[in-house]
Design a protein around this motif. Structure first.
Motif, PDB file in Angstrom:
ATOM      1  N   ALA A  97      -2.270  -2.392  13.668  1.00 41.38           N
ATOM      2  CA  ALA A  97      -3.558  -2.539  14.355  1.00 41.38           C
ATOM      3  C   ALA A  97      -3.862  -1.307  15.196  1.00 41.38           C
ATOM      4  CB  ALA A  97      -3.555  -3.792  15.227  1.00 41.38           C
ATOM      5  N   HIS A  98      -2.832  -0.738  15.782  1.00 40.65           N
ATOM      6  CA  HIS A  98      -3.025   0.446  16.619  1.00 40.65           C
ATOM      7  C   HIS A  98      -3.427   1.654  15.783  1.00 40.65           C
ATOM      8  CE1 HIS A  98      -2.050   3.198  20.012  1.00 40.65           C
ATOM      9  NE2 HIS A  98      -2.651   2.212  20.616  1.00 40.65           N
ATOM     10  N   LEU A  99      -2.941   1.735  14.557  1.00 41.25           N
ATOM     11  CA  LEU A  99      -3.387   2.803  13.664  1.00 41.25           C
ATOM     12  C   LEU A  99      -4.873   2.670  13.355  1.00 41.25           C
ATOM     13  CD1 LEU A  99      -0.424   3.111  11.147  1.00 41.25           C
ATOM     14  CD2 LEU A  99      -1.083   4.715  12.946  1.00 41.25           C
ATOM     15  N   TRP A 100      -5.343   1.452  13.218  1.00 42.05           N
ATOM     16  CA  TRP A 100      -6.769   1.228  12.995  1.00 42.05           C
ATOM     17  C   TRP A 100      -7.569   1.715  14.199  1.00 42.05           C
ATOM     18  CZ3 TRP A 100     -10.445   1.321   9.936  1.00 42.05           C
ATOM     19  CH2 TRP A 100     -11.666   0.730  10.203  1.00 42.05           C
ATOM     20  N   VAL A 101      -7.091   1.433  15.405  1.00 41.49           N
ATOM     21  CA  VAL A 101      -7.766   1.913  16.621  1.00 41.49           C
ATOM     22  C   VAL A 101      -7.782   3.440  16.636  1.00 41.49           C
ATOM     23  CG1 VAL A 101      -7.607   2.037  19.140  1.00 41.49           C
ATOM     24  CG2 VAL A 101      -7.292  -0.139  17.991  1.00 41.49           C
ATOM     25  N   ALA A 102      -6.676   4.063  16.254  1.00 42.20           N
ATOM     26  CA  ALA A 102      -6.620   5.522  16.211  1.00 42.20           C
ATOM     27  C   ALA A 102      -7.662   6.074  15.240  1.00 42.20           C
ATOM     28  CB  ALA A 102      -5.226   5.997  15.816  1.00 42.20           C
ATOM     29  N   ALA A 103      -7.838   5.412  14.106  1.00 44.40           N
ATOM     30  CA  ALA A 103      -8.844   5.852  13.132  1.00 44.40           C
ATOM     31  C   ALA A 103     -10.252   5.708  13.691  1.00 44.40           C
ATOM     32  CB  ALA A 103      -8.693   5.063  11.834  1.00 44.40           C
ATOM     33  N   VAL A 104     -10.523   4.609  14.345  1.00 43.59           N
ATOM     34  CA  VAL A 104     -11.858   4.390  14.918  1.00 43.59           C
ATOM     35  C   VAL A 104     -12.147   5.418  16.017  1.00 43.59           C
ATOM     36  CG1 VAL A 104     -13.275   2.774  16.250  1.00 43.59           C
ATOM     37  CG2 VAL A 104     -11.957   1.953  14.304  1.00 43.59           C
ATOM     38  N   GLY A 107     -10.845   8.352  16.164  1.00 41.74           N
ATOM     39  CA  GLY A 107     -11.062   9.603  15.445  1.00 41.74           C
ATOM     40  C   GLY A 107     -12.466   9.712  14.898  1.00 41.74           C
ATOM     41  N   ILE A 108     -12.986   8.636  14.349  1.00 40.28           N
ATOM     42  CA  ILE A 108     -14.366   8.637  13.854  1.00 40.28           C
ATOM     43  C   ILE A 108     -15.332   8.891  15.005  1.00 40.28           C
ATOM     44  CG2 ILE A 108     -16.189   7.154  12.902  1.00 40.28           C
ATOM     45  CD1 ILE A 108     -13.995   5.902  11.118  1.00 40.28           C
ATOM     46  N   ALA A 109     -15.094   8.254  16.137  1.00 43.03           N
ATOM     47  CA  ALA A 109     -15.962   8.452  17.297  1.00 43.03           C
ATOM     48  C   ALA A 109     -15.882   9.896  17.805  1.00 43.03           C
ATOM     49  CB  ALA A 109     -15.591   7.473  18.409  1.00 43.03           C
ATOM     50  N   CYS A 110     -14.683  10.492  17.783  1.00 42.89           N
ATOM     51  CA  CYS A 110     -14.556  11.906  18.168  1.00 42.89           C
ATOM     52  C   CYS A 110     -15.344  12.788  17.207  1.00 42.89           C
ATOM     53  CB  CYS A 110     -13.096  12.347  18.161  1.00 42.89           C
ATOM     54  SG  CYS A 110     -12.108  11.760  19.535  1.00 42.89           S
ATOM     55  N   PRO A 136     -18.740   8.702  25.218  1.00 40.87           N
ATOM     56  CA  PRO A 136     -18.503   7.476  26.013  1.00 40.87           C
ATOM     57  C   PRO A 136     -17.654   6.458  25.254  1.00 40.87           C
ATOM     58  CG  PRO A 136     -20.793   8.140  26.178  1.00 40.87           C
ATOM     59  CD  PRO A 136     -20.174   8.999  25.125  1.00 40.87           C
ATOM     60  N   LEU A 137     -17.905   6.292  23.965  1.00 43.43           N
ATOM     61  CA  LEU A 137     -17.114   5.375  23.142  1.00 43.43           C
ATOM     62  C   LEU A 137     -15.662   5.854  23.055  1.00 43.43           C
ATOM     63  CD1 LEU A 137     -16.763   2.985  21.229  1.00 43.43           C
ATOM     64  CD2 LEU A 137     -17.594   4.452  19.381  1.00 43.43           C
ATOM     65  N   VAL A 138     -15.463   7.143  22.898  1.00 39.85           N
ATOM     66  CA  VAL A 138     -14.114   7.702  22.823  1.00 39.85           C
ATOM     67  C   VAL A 138     -13.334   7.385  24.093  1.00 39.85           C
ATOM     68  CG1 VAL A 138     -12.791   9.864  22.788  1.00 39.85           C
ATOM     69  CG2 VAL A 138     -14.702   9.548  21.206  1.00 39.85           C
ATOM     70  N   VAL A 139     -13.947   7.642  25.235  1.00 40.08           N
ATOM     71  CA  VAL A 139     -13.263   7.422  26.520  1.00 40.08           C
ATOM     72  C   VAL A 139     -12.920   5.950  26.706  1.00 40.08           C
ATOM     73  CG1 VAL A 139     -13.559   7.508  29.028  1.00 40.08           C
ATOM     74  CG2 VAL A 139     -14.239   9.456  27.631  1.00 40.08           C
ATOM     75  N   VAL A 140     -13.883   5.088  26.498  1.00 41.53           N
ATOM     76  CA  VAL A 140     -13.656   3.649  26.694  1.00 41.53           C
ATOM     77  C   VAL A 140     -12.615   3.133  25.710  1.00 41.53           C
ATOM     78  CG1 VAL A 140     -14.727   1.369  26.529  1.00 41.53           C
ATOM     79  CG2 VAL A 140     -15.908   3.213  27.734  1.00 41.53           C
ATOM     80  N   ALA A 141     -12.737   3.498  24.446  1.00 38.10           N
ATOM     81  CA  ALA A 141     -11.798   3.006  23.435  1.00 38.10           C
ATOM     82  C   ALA A 141     -10.374   3.503  23.707  1.00 38.10           C
ATOM     83  CB  ALA A 141     -12.254   3.435  22.040  1.00 38.10           C
ATOM     84  N   ALA A 142     -10.234   4.755  24.095  1.00 35.46           N
ATOM     85  CA  ALA A 142      -8.900   5.293  24.371  1.00 35.46           C
ATOM     86  C   ALA A 142      -8.278   4.613  25.583  1.00 35.46           C
ATOM     87  CB  ALA A 142      -8.975   6.805  24.585  1.00 35.46           C
ATOM     88  N   ILE A 143      -9.035   4.469  26.648  1.00 33.31           N
ATOM     89  CA  ILE A 143      -8.499   3.843  27.863  1.00 33.31           C
ATOM     90  C   ILE A 143      -8.144   2.385  27.610  1.00 33.31           C
ATOM     91  CG2 ILE A 143      -9.094   3.086  30.206  1.00 33.31           C
ATOM     92  CD1 ILE A 143     -10.629   5.743  30.502  1.00 33.31           C
ATOM     93  N   VAL A 144      -9.048   1.656  26.996  1.00 31.96           N
ATOM     94  CA  VAL A 144      -8.800   0.231  26.750  1.00 31.96           C
ATOM     95  C   VAL A 144      -7.604   0.041  25.823  1.00 31.96           C
ATOM     96  CG1 VAL A 144      -9.742  -1.850  25.663  1.00 31.96           C
ATOM     97  CG2 VAL A 144     -11.138  -0.546  27.263  1.00 31.96           C
ATOM     98  N   SER A 145      -7.499   0.828  24.762  1.00 33.90           N
ATOM     99  CA  SER A 145      -6.373   0.639  23.841  1.00 33.90           C
ATOM    100  C   SER A 145      -5.054   1.007  24.507  1.00 33.90           C
ATOM    101  CB  SER A 145      -6.576   1.444  22.555  1.00 33.90           C
ATOM    102  OG  SER A 145      -6.593   2.823  22.825  1.00 33.90           O
ATOM    103  N   LEU A 146      -5.034   2.059  25.321  1.00 32.26           N
ATOM    104  CA  LEU A 146      -3.805   2.402  26.040  1.00 32.26           C
ATOM    105  C   LEU A 146      -3.419   1.317  27.034  1.00 32.26           C
ATOM    106  CD1 LEU A 146      -4.390   6.212  26.594  1.00 32.26           C
ATOM    107  CD2 LEU A 146      -2.666   5.164  25.118  1.00 32.26           C
ATOM    108  N   LEU A 147      -4.404   0.773  27.728  1.00 36.02           N
ATOM    109  CA  LEU A 147      -4.119  -0.314  28.673  1.00 36.02           C
ATOM    110  C   LEU A 147      -3.629  -1.564  27.951  1.00 36.02           C
ATOM    111  CD1 LEU A 147      -7.066   0.010  31.232  1.00 36.02           C
ATOM    112  CD2 LEU A 147      -4.646   0.522  31.610  1.00 36.02           C
ATOM    113  N   LEU A 148      -4.265  -1.877  26.832  1.00 32.13           N
ATOM    114  CA  LEU A 148      -3.834  -3.047  26.067  1.00 32.13           C
ATOM    115  C   LEU A 148      -2.394  -2.904  25.604  1.00 32.13           C
ATOM    116  CD1 LEU A 148      -6.971  -3.821  23.874  1.00 32.13           C
ATOM    117  CD2 LEU A 148      -6.082  -5.173  25.771  1.00 32.13           C
TER     118      LEU A 148
END
Length: 164
Positions: free
Chosen positions: A107-114, A116-119, A125-137
Motif C-alpha cells: 500500500a505504501h508503494l501505491w502512495v509513493a506512486a501517487v 510521484g504523479i503529483a510531483c 499542495p497535494l505533494v506536501v499533504v500526501a507526504a506528511i500524512v503518509s509519513l505520519l500514518l
C-alpha cells in the motif's frame, strides 16, 4: 511518420528538476520507515517508484501539450502506474501461517506512486499533504499497533513481575 519536436537538453529547467528531485527525495523518505524495519521494499524501491511516476507524468503532460491533445488521454498515466504498482504489490504480499505479510508495504508503494504523479504534475499542495500524512500514518499508527500487541517499536515487551 510525424514525430513531436525533440526537447533539447538546454531546455532543462529548474521546474523539471524540482518535480523530479522532489519525487526522488520524498520517495527516499517514504521508504525510510520500511528500510529501518527491515521490510522488502525500502528506500531504493520507494524512491524509484516515486521518481518513475513523476517522470512518466512529466512526459505525458509534455507530450499532451506538444500534440495539442489530439487522440490522447493523459489520465491513462494513472492506469499504467496502478497496473505496474499492483504487480509489484502482488509480488510482495505473502500469506504465511495464517497471517498476511507486506500488505502495508504494498500500500505504501501505491502512495509513493501517487506522490510521484503529483510531483510530476507540480501539484505541490497535494505533494506536501500526501507526504506528511503518509509519513505520519506509517510512524504514528505503528506505535499504536505495537502498544496494542504488547510491543514497543516492533520488539516484544518483556512481561513484568506478576504478568503472565
Amino acid at each position: 511518420m510525424e514525430l513531436n519536436d525533440p526537447v533539447l537538453i538546454h531546455w532543462m529547467d529548474w521546474d523539471l528538476l524540482s518535480r523530479l528531485g522532489a519525487a526522488a527525495i520524498l520517495g527516499i523518505l517514504l521508504g525510510l520507515d520500511r528500510e529501518l524495519r527491515g521490510h522488502e521494499a525500502g528506500m531504493r524501491t520507494h524512491a524509484l517508484i516515486c521518481f518513475a511516476a513523476a517522470a512518466m507524468t512529466v512526459s505525458i503532460i509534455a507530450l499532451y501539450g506538444q500534440l495539442d491533445g489530439t487522440r490522447m488521454d493523459p489520465l491513462r498515466i494513472f492506469e499504467a502506474t496502478g497496473a505496474f504498482v499492483g504487480i509489484i504489490g502482488a509480488g510482495l504480499i505473502v500469506f504465511s501461517r495464517g497471517q498476511v505479510h507486506n500488505l502495508t508495504t504494498a500500500a505504501h508503494l501505491w502512495v509513493a506512486a501517487v506522490i510521484g504523479i503529483a510531483c510530476g504534475a507540480a501539484q505541490w499542495p497535494l505533494v506536501v499533504v500526501a507526504a506528511i500524512v503518509s509519513l505520519l500514518l506509517l510512524t504514528l499508527l505503528r506505535l499504536v499497533e505495537d502498544k496494542d500487541d504488547g510491543r514497543v517499536l516492533g520488539r516484544k515487551r518483556e512481561p513484568r513481575d506478576g504478568e503472565a
